[in-house]
Write a protein that holds these residues in place. Structure first.
Motif, PDB file in Angstrom:
ATOM      1  N   GLU A  48      -4.474  22.450   4.235  1.00 32.28           N
ATOM      2  CA  GLU A  48      -4.849  21.089   3.842  1.00 32.28           C
ATOM      3  C   GLU A  48      -3.679  20.120   3.907  1.00 32.28           C
ATOM      4  O   GLU A  48      -3.835  18.983   4.360  1.00 32.28           O
ATOM      5  CB  GLU A  48      -5.429  21.085   2.420  1.00 32.28           C
ATOM      6  N   ALA A  49      -2.506  20.549   3.465  1.00 30.80           N
ATOM      7  CA  ALA A  49      -1.344  19.648   3.459  1.00 30.80           C
ATOM      8  C   ALA A  49      -1.064  19.086   4.848  1.00 30.80           C
ATOM      9  O   ALA A  49      -0.719  17.904   4.999  1.00 30.80           O
ATOM     10  CB  ALA A  49      -0.113  20.380   2.927  1.00 30.80           C
ATOM     11  N   ASP A  50      -1.213  19.924   5.879  1.00 35.52           N
ATOM     12  CA  ASP A  50      -0.986  19.468   7.256  1.00 35.52           C
ATOM     13  C   ASP A  50      -2.044  18.452   7.679  1.00 35.52           C
ATOM     14  O   ASP A  50      -1.735  17.445   8.337  1.00 35.52           O
ATOM     15  CB  ASP A  50      -1.003  20.660   8.215  1.00 35.52           C
ATOM     16  N   MET A  51      -3.292  18.714   7.287  1.00 33.72           N
ATOM     17  CA  MET A  51      -4.376  17.791   7.624  1.00 33.72           C
ATOM     18  C   MET A  51      -4.195  16.454   6.896  1.00 33.72           C
ATOM     19  O   MET A  51      -4.384  15.390   7.479  1.00 33.72           O
ATOM     20  CB  MET A  51      -5.722  18.425   7.254  1.00 33.72           C
ATOM     21  N   ASN A  52      -3.812  16.531   5.626  1.00 33.91           N
ATOM     22  CA  ASN A  52      -3.576  15.305   4.850  1.00 33.91           C
ATOM     23  C   ASN A  52      -2.485  14.448   5.476  1.00 33.91           C
ATOM     24  O   ASN A  52      -2.605  13.226   5.566  1.00 33.91           O
ATOM     25  CB  ASN A  52      -3.174  15.666   3.418  1.00 33.91           C
ATOM     26  N   LEU A  53      -1.413  15.129   5.926  1.00 37.09           N
ATOM     27  CA  LEU A  53      -0.297  14.401   6.529  1.00 37.09           C
ATOM     28  C   LEU A  53      -0.708  13.757   7.839  1.00 37.09           C
ATOM     29  O   LEU A  53      -0.330  12.606   8.125  1.00 37.09           O
ATOM     30  CB  LEU A  53       0.887  15.338   6.749  1.00 37.09           C
ATOM     31  N   ARG A  54      -1.459  14.469   8.636  1.00 35.58           N
ATOM     32  CA  ARG A  54      -1.888  13.917   9.924  1.00 35.58           C
ATOM     33  C   ARG A  54      -2.754  12.667   9.725  1.00 35.58           C
ATOM     34  O   ARG A  54      -2.529  11.619  10.362  1.00 35.58           O
ATOM     35  CB  ARG A  54      -2.658  14.983  10.711  1.00 35.58           C
ATOM     36  N   LEU A  55      -3.718  12.750   8.823  1.00 29.96           N
ATOM     37  CA  LEU A  55      -4.590  11.607   8.558  1.00 29.96           C
ATOM     38  C   LEU A  55      -3.814  10.484   7.877  1.00 29.96           C
ATOM     39  O   LEU A  55      -3.980   9.306   8.213  1.00 29.96           O
ATOM     40  CB  LEU A  55      -5.769  12.052   7.689  1.00 29.96           C
ATOM     41  N   GLY A  56      -2.948  10.850   6.941  1.00 29.24           N
ATOM     42  CA  GLY A  56      -2.144   9.842   6.250  1.00 29.24           C
ATOM     43  C   GLY A  56      -1.240   9.075   7.197  1.00 29.24           C
ATOM     44  O   GLY A  56      -1.068   7.852   7.063  1.00 29.24           O
ATOM     45  N   THR A  57      -0.673   9.780   8.159  1.00 33.05           N
ATOM     46  CA  THR A  57       0.201   9.141   9.143  1.00 33.05           C
ATOM     47  C   THR A  57      -0.597   8.193  10.037  1.00 33.05           C
ATOM     48  O   THR A  57      -0.134   7.100  10.381  1.00 33.05           O
ATOM     49  CB  THR A  57       0.915  10.194   9.999  1.00 33.05           C
ATOM     50  N   GLU A  58      -1.807   8.605  10.413  1.00 32.85           N
ATOM     51  CA  GLU A  58      -2.681   7.727  11.213  1.00 32.85           C
ATOM     52  C   GLU A  58      -2.975   6.445  10.441  1.00 32.85           C
ATOM     53  O   GLU A  58      -2.897   5.338  10.997  1.00 32.85           O
ATOM     54  CB  GLU A  58      -3.987   8.458  11.536  1.00 32.85           C
ATOM     55  N   LEU A  59      -3.312   6.576   9.166  1.00 29.72           N
ATOM     56  CA  LEU A  59      -3.615   5.403   8.348  1.00 29.72           C
ATOM     57  C   LEU A  59      -2.382   4.510   8.196  1.00 29.72           C
ATOM     58  O   LEU A  59      -2.467   3.281   8.293  1.00 29.72           O
ATOM     59  CB  LEU A  59      -4.119   5.849   6.979  1.00 29.72           C
ATOM     60  N   PHE A  60      -1.241   5.120   7.990  1.00 28.58           N
ATOM     61  CA  PHE A  60       0.020   4.389   7.879  1.00 28.58           C
ATOM     62  C   PHE A  60       0.265   3.562   9.144  1.00 28.58           C
ATOM     63  O   PHE A  60       0.605   2.374   9.069  1.00 28.58           O
ATOM     64  CB  PHE A  60       1.164   5.375   7.657  1.00 28.58           C
ATOM     65  N   ASN A  61       0.077   4.171  10.294  1.00 29.35           N
ATOM     66  CA  ASN A  61       0.325   3.487  11.566  1.00 29.35           C
ATOM     67  C   ASN A  61      -0.642   2.319  11.785  1.00 29.35           C
ATOM     68  O   ASN A  61      -0.250   1.274  12.320  1.00 29.35           O
ATOM     69  CB  ASN A  61       0.232   4.479  12.723  1.00 29.35           C
ATOM     70  N   ILE A  75       3.071  -2.015  -6.557  1.00 26.50           N
ATOM     71  CA  ILE A  75       2.156  -1.567  -5.503  1.00 26.50           C
ATOM     72  C   ILE A  75       0.754  -2.079  -5.802  1.00 26.50           C
ATOM     73  O   ILE A  75       0.295  -2.039  -6.944  1.00 26.50           O
ATOM     74  CB  ILE A  75       2.176  -0.024  -5.403  1.00 26.50           C
ATOM     75  N   ASP A  76       0.073  -2.548  -4.782  1.00 28.00           N
ATOM     76  CA  ASP A  76      -1.293  -3.058  -4.960  1.00 28.00           C
ATOM     77  C   ASP A  76      -2.344  -1.962  -4.893  1.00 28.00           C
ATOM     78  O   ASP A  76      -3.390  -2.071  -5.548  1.00 28.00           O
ATOM     79  CB  ASP A  76      -1.591  -4.121  -3.897  1.00 28.00           C
ATOM     80  N   ALA A  77      -2.092  -0.932  -4.102  1.00 25.98           N
ATOM     81  CA  ALA A  77      -3.070   0.145  -3.997  1.00 25.98           C
ATOM     82  C   ALA A  77      -2.400   1.457  -3.584  1.00 25.98           C
ATOM     83  O   ALA A  77      -1.499   1.463  -2.739  1.00 25.98           O
ATOM     84  CB  ALA A  77      -4.168  -0.203  -2.994  1.00 25.98           C
ATOM     85  N   ILE A  78      -2.852   2.529  -4.204  1.00 20.94           N
ATOM     86  CA  ILE A  78      -2.420   3.874  -3.826  1.00 20.94           C
ATOM     87  C   ILE A  78      -3.619   4.584  -3.211  1.00 20.94           C
ATOM     88  O   ILE A  78      -4.708   4.605  -3.798  1.00 20.94           O
ATOM     89  CB  ILE A  78      -1.938   4.693  -5.042  1.00 20.94           C
ATOM     90  N   ILE A  79      -3.408   5.158  -2.039  1.00 20.80           N
ATOM     91  CA  ILE A  79      -4.462   5.922  -1.362  1.00 20.80           C
ATOM     92  C   ILE A  79      -4.014   7.377  -1.292  1.00 20.80           C
ATOM     93  O   ILE A  79      -3.084   7.717  -0.547  1.00 20.80           O
ATOM     94  CB  ILE A  79      -4.726   5.384   0.065  1.00 20.80           C
ATOM     95  N   HIS A  80      -4.652   8.224  -2.077  1.00 19.25           N
ATOM     96  CA  HIS A  80      -4.373   9.662  -2.031  1.00 19.25           C
ATOM     97  C   HIS A  80      -5.317  10.307  -1.025  1.00 19.25           C
ATOM     98  O   HIS A  80      -6.538  10.108  -1.093  1.00 19.25           O
ATOM     99  CB  HIS A  80      -4.590  10.304  -3.403  1.00 19.25           C
ATOM    100  N   ILE A  81      -4.760  11.074  -0.106  1.00 19.44           N
ATOM    101  CA  ILE A  81      -5.543  11.661   0.986  1.00 19.44           C
ATOM    102  C   ILE A  81      -5.651  13.169   0.813  1.00 19.44           C
ATOM    103  O   ILE A  81      -4.641  13.870   0.686  1.00 19.44           O
ATOM    104  CB  ILE A  81      -4.897  11.313   2.339  1.00 19.44           C
ATOM    105  N   ILE A 117       0.845  -1.193   0.000  1.00 23.03           N
ATOM    106  CA  ILE A 117       0.000   0.000   0.000  1.00 23.03           C
ATOM    107  C   ILE A 117       0.883   1.246   0.000  1.00 23.03           C
ATOM    108  O   ILE A 117       1.811   1.363   0.806  1.00 23.03           O
ATOM    109  CB  ILE A 117      -0.914   0.043   1.247  1.00 23.03           C
ATOM    110  N   LEU A 118       0.594   2.169  -0.895  1.00 24.81           N
ATOM    111  CA  LEU A 118       1.282   3.463  -0.928  1.00 24.81           C
ATOM    112  C   LEU A 118       0.302   4.549  -0.507  1.00 24.81           C
ATOM    113  O   LEU A 118      -0.749   4.724  -1.130  1.00 24.81           O
ATOM    114  CB  LEU A 118       1.815   3.754  -2.337  1.00 24.81           C
ATOM    115  N   ILE A 119       0.643   5.255   0.556  1.00 24.38           N
ATOM    116  CA  ILE A 119      -0.191   6.359   1.055  1.00 24.38           C
ATOM    117  C   ILE A 119       0.444   7.675   0.620  1.00 24.38           C
ATOM    118  O   ILE A 119       1.626   7.927   0.884  1.00 24.38           O
ATOM    119  CB  ILE A 119      -0.318   6.297   2.586  1.00 24.38           C
ATOM    120  N   ILE A 120      -0.349   8.517  -0.039  1.00 26.05           N
ATOM    121  CA  ILE A 120       0.145   9.805  -0.512  1.00 26.05           C
ATOM    122  C   ILE A 120      -0.680  10.924   0.117  1.00 26.05           C
ATOM    123  O   ILE A 120      -1.791  11.220  -0.337  1.00 26.05           O
ATOM    124  CB  ILE A 120       0.091   9.898  -2.051  1.00 26.05           C
TER     125      ILE A 120
END
Length: 277
Positions: free
Chosen positions: A52-65, A149-155, A32-35
């Protein structure tokens, strides 16, 4: 005779119970690639002091974890608090190769359009990506193809033109964008989008913007989804607009949303990849 029957029964039991478990753990992990959309230079939407970039990173990091805790997944993320990770920062330096990749795909697509093998459609209006941003997005597509990569998730978090950054907009709700049905990676991407949509809809309202089709939208122009057919069939890609940025002004509510959205997204991903067919 009884001994032979016992041995045969033991072999059948072993085959039925233990072999699938072994094969499960021996199989390759799901990649999985999280962007997290945008970056510190181009931060996307803004509401007040919220970027938005800060919000995307915060949510993306949560999903990554969340996904990283499951050993069945191999998870990558393009950036962290310091900027792009070393792997992606180095890869994006090869701009010549990325531009050749993009231009070659564009040429093939134009030929398909001219020959009538690809039908252009009207898409939801989006801001036009700068040349630098476009190269990064095409670079991510190229990297995903090369690394199986099997899936890319753009946040992302959505926005709509407003007179001032402190002004509330009229729309609300989340949307999941997927590739157009004519693209090579449409089928899997659409199923993944539906799986995540089913989870997010349990807690969050879908988009009220009429052009976003109630929360599931096909698109031809978004590079993130494989514009110009730049993602191979096996690379599922979706872009999630988790809501309109001006609806997240309350800090406590916003941080709870990051956790809830990450967990629901992860559940949708797991349901798609791990549930029996």
């Amino acid at each position: 005779m009884r001994k032979k029957l016992f041995i045969l029964s033991f072999i059948l039991f072993f085959s039925a119970v233990f072999v699938p478990v072994f094969l499960l753990y021996a199989s390759e992990p799901i990649k999985i690639l999280i962007i997290p959309g945008h970056d510190n230079e181009v931060w996307g939407a803004q509401y007040g002091n919220m970027k938005e970039a800060d919000m995307n990173l915060r949510l993306g990091t949560e999903l990554f974890n969340v996904l990283q805790k499951d050993k069945r997944f191999e998870v990558y993320i393009t950036r962290n608090l310091l900027g792009y990770t070393i792997e992606f920062a180095n890869y994006l330096m090869n701009q010549t190769d990325i531009i050749l990749f993009r231009d070659s795909a564009k040429k093939v697509m134009q030929e398909k359009i001219q020959n009538g093998n690809f039908v252009e459609k009207t898409n939801v209006p989006h801001n036009v990506a700068s040349e630098d941003t476009a190269i990064k997005l095409y670079g991510f597509n190229k990297w995903a193809n090369e690394n199986k990569i099997d899936a890319i998730i753009h946040i992302h978090f959505n926005d709509y033109p407003r007179p001032y950054k402190w002004t509330m907009g009229q729309y609300r709700g989340f949307t999941i964008y997927m590739p157009d049905e004519q693209f090579a990676n449409f089928a899997g991407s659409a199923k993944l989008a539906n799986s995540i949509f089913t989870q997010l809809r349990k807690k969050y309202a879908t988009s009220t913007y009429e052009k976003e089709n109630g929360g599931l939208t096909q698109d031809q122009k978004l590079i993130a989804l494989g514009s110009n057919n730049t993602l191979i069939e096996s690379v599922n890609s979706i872009l999630i607009e988790y809501g309109y940025i001006y609806r997240f002004g309350n800090r406590t509510m916003r941080h709870k949303a990051y956790t809830n959205m990450a967990n629901l997204t992860a559940k949708g991903i797991k349901n798609y990849f791990l549930s029996p067919p």
